[in-house]
Design an enzyme around this catalytic site. Structure first.
Site, PDB file in Angstrom:
ATOM      1  N   MET A 161       3.020 -38.000  20.021  1.00  0.00           N
ATOM      2  CA  MET A 161       4.468 -37.936  20.239  1.00  0.00           C
ATOM      3  C   MET A 161       4.861 -36.516  20.643  1.00  0.00           C
ATOM      4  O   MET A 161       5.314 -35.716  19.828  1.00  0.00           O
ATOM      5  CB  MET A 161       5.200 -38.386  18.978  1.00  0.00           C
ATOM      6  CG  MET A 161       4.816 -39.786  18.527  1.00  0.00           C
ATOM      7  SD  MET A 161       5.748 -40.373  17.081  1.00  0.00           S
ATOM      8  CE  MET A 161       5.148 -39.247  15.821  1.00  0.00           C
ATOM      9  N   ASP A 162       4.717 -36.230  21.929  1.00  0.00           N
ATOM     10  CA  ASP A 162       4.899 -34.871  22.441  1.00  0.00           C
ATOM     11  C   ASP A 162       6.238 -34.743  23.172  1.00  0.00           C
ATOM     12  O   ASP A 162       6.616 -35.628  23.948  1.00  0.00           O
ATOM     13  CB  ASP A 162       3.750 -34.539  23.407  1.00  0.00           C
ATOM     14  CG  ASP A 162       3.718 -33.067  23.767  1.00  0.00           C
ATOM     15  OD1 ASP A 162       4.325 -32.255  23.049  1.00  0.00           O
ATOM     16  OD2 ASP A 162       3.083 -32.734  24.783  1.00  0.00           O
ATOM     17  N   GLY A 163       6.942 -33.644  22.918  1.00  0.00           N
ATOM     18  CA  GLY A 163       8.138 -33.356  23.701  1.00  0.00           C
ATOM     19  C   GLY A 163       9.443 -33.355  22.929  1.00  0.00           C
ATOM     20  O   GLY A 163      10.516 -33.250  23.537  1.00  0.00           O
TER      21      GLY A 163
END
Length: 283
Positions: A46-48
């Protein structure tokens, strides 16, 4: 037009189409898609979240809150389409090296969201979700660890679908730990052995012995690993388990992930299914 640009263009078209669908039509679409192979296990990096907050000039931490809402939606779509296992990378062991105030904020937010999750047991039980927290849970502060244990206990009787939350986790911690525990178990078995040949044979540690001791040994390996925000790094996540997994990196930041990305993930898996199955058989 590059393949990446074509993928994003197609994904946006799918998104505009899906955006107007009712839940009934959405489920009908999922039923059609399920005529093809559905991944049993999807893992998400879960990047960003922080970039999302910066992009929209939100207060610090708002990106993580938006990311939690995205997670709830993604989980619902995955389970509705027939995915049994979903794993998310919530907090790396390496993240403990960030500023203490930032680490504490994420711990507080994690505690808040776990407690909120426990208040949604009607939804959890409707999908039959069993929650497992994976990693060195002793590194978590007491409120988060206790909340995680409560969530696992509250859902322990469910078995229809699974949510694995990797916290205080890295593969470089998981693998040596599994080796150590496999060796310790083998040494305990060897106690009392008298015949040298038998003892030498028992010294061999097999791949299966290691996999049983992995944190992730409780579920099958992921069929597809999705990392949002367009990044292609694995960031020390499931390095052992993803050797035969399909990798997908949509450009959307994690809080922007939604139905179209889940649909596109499954379509990519179906497109590559024959190749993936061939590689698994060769492994």
């Amino acid at each position: 037009m590059t393949e990446k640009m074509e993928e994003e263009r197609t994904s946006r078209i799918i998104g505009r189409f899906l955006g107007g669908l009712s839940s009934t039509i959405r489920r009908f679409l999922f039923r059609i898609m399920s005529s093809g192979p559905i991944p049993q296990h999807i893992a998400f990096i879960m990047d960003g979240n922080r970039r999302f907050a910066k992009k929209w000039k939100l207060e610090e931490g708002a990106g993580h809150k938006a990311g939690f809402l995205a997670l709830m939606s993604v989980l619902k779509y995955c389970y509705e389409i027939g995915v049994k296992y979903v794993t998310v990378y919530a907090f790396s062991l390496d993240n403990f090296n960030r500023r203490p105030d930032e680490v504490q904020y994420v711990m507080d937010l994690m505690h808040e969201k776990i407690e909120g999750f426990l208040k949604e047991l009607d939804m959890v039980n409707r999908y039959g979700i069993r929650v497992l927290f994976i990693g060195d849970l002793n590194r978590l502060n007491d409120p988060v660890r206790v909340a995680a244990e409560k969530a696992m206990e509250a859902t322990a009787m469910n078995s229809k679908t699974y949510l694995l939350v990797c916290v205080a986790y890295t593969s470089s911690h998981e693998i040596p730990r599994a080796i150590y525990e496999a060796c310790e178990e083998r040494n305990r078995r060897n106690v009392g052995e008298v015949e040298e040949e038998e003892e030498e044979a028992e010294e061999v540690i097999k791949v299966g012995d290691l996999e049983k001791k992995m944190y992730m040994g409780v579920v099958p390996d992921p069929d597809i690993l999705v990392r949002s925000s367009g990044e292609t790094r694995l960031s020390n996540f499931l390095l052992w388990q993803t050797s035969n997994s399909l990798l997908y990196s949509p450009t959307a930041l994690w809080p922007e992930m939604g139905l179209r990305h889940v649909v596109w993930t499954v379509l990519k898996y179906q497109k590559n299914y024959p190749y993936l199955e061939k590689k698994k058989k060769q492994a």
